[in-house]
Design an enzyme around this catalytic site. Structure first.
Site, short mmCIF file in Angstrom:
data_model
loop_
_atom_site.label_atom_id
_atom_site.label_comp_id
_atom_site.label_asym_id
_atom_site.label_seq_id
_atom_site.Cartn_x
_atom_site.Cartn_y
_atom_site.Cartn_z
N GLU A 2 -11.07 -8.09 -13.14
CA GLU A 2 -9.85 -8.84 -12.82
C GLU A 2 -9.46 -9.78 -13.96
OE1 GLU A 2 -7.65 -8.80 -10.42
OE2 GLU A 2 -6.62 -10.67 -10.83
N HIS A 52 -22.65 -12.44 -15.39
CA HIS A 52 -22.67 -13.67 -16.21
C HIS A 52 -21.96 -14.81 -15.48
CE1 HIS A 52 -18.77 -12.21 -18.37
NE2 HIS A 52 -18.44 -13.01 -17.39
N ARG A 62 -17.36 -29.06 -11.45
CA ARG A 62 -16.01 -28.70 -11.05
C ARG A 62 -15.88 -28.81 -9.53
NH1 ARG A 62 -15.96 -22.10 -11.48
NH2 ARG A 62 -13.86 -22.38 -10.68
#
Lengths: 278, 523
Positions: free
Chosen positions: B253, B300, B448
């Protein structure tokens, strides 16, 4: 008029970039880079990080240099006539092979460090860490500390978070807990990591230790802390509403101080066990 | 304003309903896609403004932490599936038939359906904001078990993702069918323009991965409502398996979101350098290599989940390998610029900005590939900085470059060059002010997806917030320029740009509704 506008744009761009750069340097004390940390692994990771960073800088100088040179001189407005070349197998091979060699040079030290990071064997002690929405639980599984166990949650007052009290006086705002995890320096500590509800991640930047706490599974990681001190981190996997409010604090103590702490805990743990028995 | 004037160049005069709702014309559907994408860009952008307002200073000021998480989740879903992907599909609709010398897309009715699913899908997704329990707040990656804590919104989110997937798959089938069947005589595969090539490969990536996402979210649905336990250890499942399946979709994607951008830039740079693209065939091979590698690097994204060492090593090496074909592309663009005769109209500015800032995102990507260092970067603002660099001054800049580049062809009017340049410089300054400081807070340890942060991150967050407000406002200028150009402006020539080459530039500006009814012959 048109020239004036483009002048103004260019000038304001230069000023803003300069401003950006100076504020960055001025803010150096707030931390711009990865911490070197206090373990051998964290130092190795820092070195790897800086190595790949400088490799990227070197590539950037060449790539951007060629680009800006071209944009400066190969302009129609300078009367530059376009060349017509559009292919060169030799050049294509060269700029495929050179990056490949750089990558291999990079991959070798990275693989070495990775192997070291995953070597959890022959540890001196084991601590089990369990993530909860939204706190941590620590259990000492072996040795003299066996049986010591407690929860650790955020201790920053709610008034500071919602603005009713001044948070600027609190240097550890959002990075403080009621019960810190206490660990000895110079010992290989193995962590067993799991979760009771959703996935969390336990992270102390100064140890370069980060792994997910997955419900129903146990992950392993390890560290040897070189220097006594207080080390702070946060949950690093989105775990719901209060994900930003479940910090991690580790207090590393040298041998005598750790033993002293432990004897207090053991008494407390024995008391606790008695209460539970009754 | 009467609508009749709009149709002056068309050979039929359908009413509004027939023209836009039941249309099977690739140009009109392209316009619909692009306008829809622009609308979603502002909706998703408004959510980003909420995020940045909350992060302007430490503490909770504007929103509850739960709503904050909804904003990050919805911002990502809307920007990826609502803004960037439809923009590329819109460009594909407008450009691929004109570039290959075909009369329309191969499957026009399917084309209409692909588009008209989207407004319903996104209305449903946005309606979750008003449902009990709120909009989804588990992140766009929808990791279980957290995502299973979503309230009433849950099945609606899953269904809207299914709809988006159906739309993308149908759009991609159409692209593949068009490219393989509708090319003008003489246009062999290796004569196709690069935008066509990159979209052909993107379409295959979409067809391969969208069903995987559909499968993953369906398993979430049955886990929540039908007592299966695909992702629950208590029933013999594994939450990490979801992540593997999700990223098997998610990594291709990423390239779905950037390959068409590569194609766009490969048209714009040669045009304004007045020099043919350097290394055409190596560009095609590099695109294909990236597409292949994109299927074998997914883990990853999950170095910290506790994979075996061998797995971590494999995914680290394969990820680093992607730097090679990506590097080849960047080098080819620079070689195209080298000794050209360059001018810097707005499309070229955006294209050059793309190359510079996408490369910056590529550098941080290379850093992230180094697994031991990724343990430190993972789930911090460093990652946020990285993927925003490749998506905003990467994909979004390329889409805007394409807008400025082909808008004169589509509308027959030149856009306002001065305003276009203003838009570029404002966007570039603010996008860097927004995302560059995020590298620093990330490295210094800011995770985050948090609504509040400790005090040492304050300065850079304030800077990023100011940058994001500026960037958001600058995009209003873009919308203004686009609508101004649609309504009028200096007449565009057929070739539009001095250095433009390709079949679309041989058509009148604007092109009539039906073009290449008789295919051109390519020598």
């Amino acid at each position: 008029m048109k020239k004036l506008i483009s002048r103004t744009v260019q000038l304001s761009a230069v000023v803003l970039v300069a401003l950006l750069l100076t504020t960055q340097f001025a803010a150096a004390e707030y931390g711009l880079n990865m911490p070197k940390g206090v373990t051998q692994i964290s130092n190795e990771v820092y070195r790897l990080h800086m190595l790949i960073f400088w490799i990227c800088v070197a590539i950037a100088v060449v790539v951007y240099g060629a680009m800006f040179w071209s944009m400066m001189f190969h302009r129609k407005s300078r009367g530059f006539k376009a060349a017509t070349f559009h292919h060169s197998t030799l050049v294509e091979i060269v700029w495929t092979v050179i990056p490949f060699i750089i990558l291999i040079a990079m991959a070798i030290p990275a693989a070495k460090t990775l192997i070291a990071m995953e070597s959890t064997g022959s540890s001196d002690m084991t601590v089990k860490i369990t993530g909860y929405q939204w706190k941590w639980r620590y259990e000492y599984l072996d040795g003299d500390a066996k049986g010591v166990s407690f929860f650790s949650s955020l201790s920053t007052p709610l008034e500071q978070i919602n603005g009713d009290a001044d948070r600027n006086q609190n240097p550890n705002y959002l990075l403080e807990v009621d019960n810190a995890l206490v660990l000895p320096t110079g010992k290989k500590i193995r962590f067993l990591l799991t979760s009771s509800d959703v996935i969390h991640a336990w992270w102390i930047p100064d140890f370069a230790v980060k792994k997910d706490a997955v419900p129903g599974f146990i992950n392993e990681m390890w560290t040897v802390i070189d220097t006594p001190g207080v080390y702070r981190g946060q949950c690093a996997e989105l775990c719901g509403k209060d994900h930003g409010f479940m910090p991690i604090v580790v207090i590393a103590k040298d041998e005598p101080e750790y033993t002293a702490w432990l004897s207090q805990q053991s008494d407390a743990a024995i008391q606790q066990a008695k209460i539970e028995l009754e | 304003m009467s609508t009749a004037t709009v149709d002056d160049h068309h050979d039929e005069h359908p009413g509004f309903f027939k023209r836009w709702i039941t249309t099977t014309n690739h140009k009109d559907i392209g316009t619909l896609y692009l306008l829809f994408s622009l609308l979603m860009f502002f909706v998703g952008g408004a959510m980003a403004m909420v995020i940045r307002a909350e992060l302007y200073i430490p503490g909770l000021q504007w929103v509850e932490p739960g709503f904050f998480n909804s904003m990050t989740t919805m911002h990502a879903l809307i920007m990826i599936f609502g803004a960037v992907m439809p923009a590329f599909t819109g460009l594909a609709n407008w450009l691929i038939p004109m570039m290959v010398g075909g009369c329309d897309m191969a499957l026009p009715r399917l084309n209409n359906w692909s588009f008209w699913i989207l407004p319903f899908a996104f209305t449903m997704l946005l309606s979750t904001l008003f449902m009990p329990g709120g909009a989804p707040a588990g992140g766009w990656t929808m990791y279980p078990p957290l995502v299973l804590q979503t309230g009433n919104a849950f099945p609606f989110v899953i269904f809207s993702i299914h709809l988006m997937g159906i739309s993308s798959i149908m759009g991609s089938i159409n692209v593949v069918a068009t490219i393989l069947n509708m090319r003008a005589p003489g246009m062999t595969l290796l004569k196709m323009p690069l935008f066509v090539w990159t979209w052909l490969i993107t379409a295959y990536l979409l067809i391969a991965t969208m069903p995987v996402l559909a499968g993953a979210v369906t398993m979430l649905l049955t886990d929540k409502y039908f007592a299966t336990s695909f992702f629950s250890a208590a029933g013999g499942g594994d939450p990490v398996m979801f992540q593997h399946i999700f990223w098997f979709f998610g990594h291709p994607e990423v390239y779905i979101l950037i390959l068409p951008a590569f194609g766009i830039v490969s048209h714009i740079i040669p045009t304004f350098a007045r020099k043919p693209l350097f290394g055409y065939s190596s560009m095609v091979y590099a695109t294909a290599s990236i597409a292949f590698l994109s299927f074998i690097v997914w883990a990853h994204h999950m170095f910290t989940v506790g994979m075996p060492l061998v797995g971590e090593l494999f995914f680290m090496f394969s990820t680093m390998l992607i730097a090679v074909p990506t590097g080849v592309k960047v080098f080819n663009w620079i070689a195209t610029m080298w000794r050209g005769s360059m001018t810097f109209e707005t499309p070229m500015l955006f294209a050059v900005g793309f190359v510079i800032m996408f490369t910056l995102g590529g550098f941080s990507g290379l850093m992230l590939a180094i697994a031991p260092a990724d343990f430190q970067y993972h789930d911090t603002y460093f990652v946020v900085a990285h993927f925003h660099y490749v998506l905003v001054p990467g994909a979004v800049f390329a889409i805007m470059a394409a807008g400025y580049f082909w808008l004169p062809k589509w509308t027959g009017h030149m856009y306002n060059e001065t305003l276009g340049k203003w838009h570029f410089w404002l966007s570039t300054i603010f996008v860097n002010l927004t995302f560059f400081p995020m590298h620093f807070v990330g490295l210094a340890g800011m995770p985050r997806r948090i609504p509040d942060y400790s005090l040492q991150f304050t300065e850079f967050n304030t800077m990023a917030s100011i940058g994001s407000f500026g960037f958001g406002l600058s995009q209003l200028l873009f919308a203004f320029i686009v609508f101004q150009t649609i309504r009028g402006g200096k007449k565009a020539t057929d070739q539009v740009w001095e250095g433009a080459e390709g079949l679309e530039w041989t058509l009148p500006s604007p092109p009539p509704a039906h073009t290449f009814d008789v295919p051109p012959v390519i020598k």
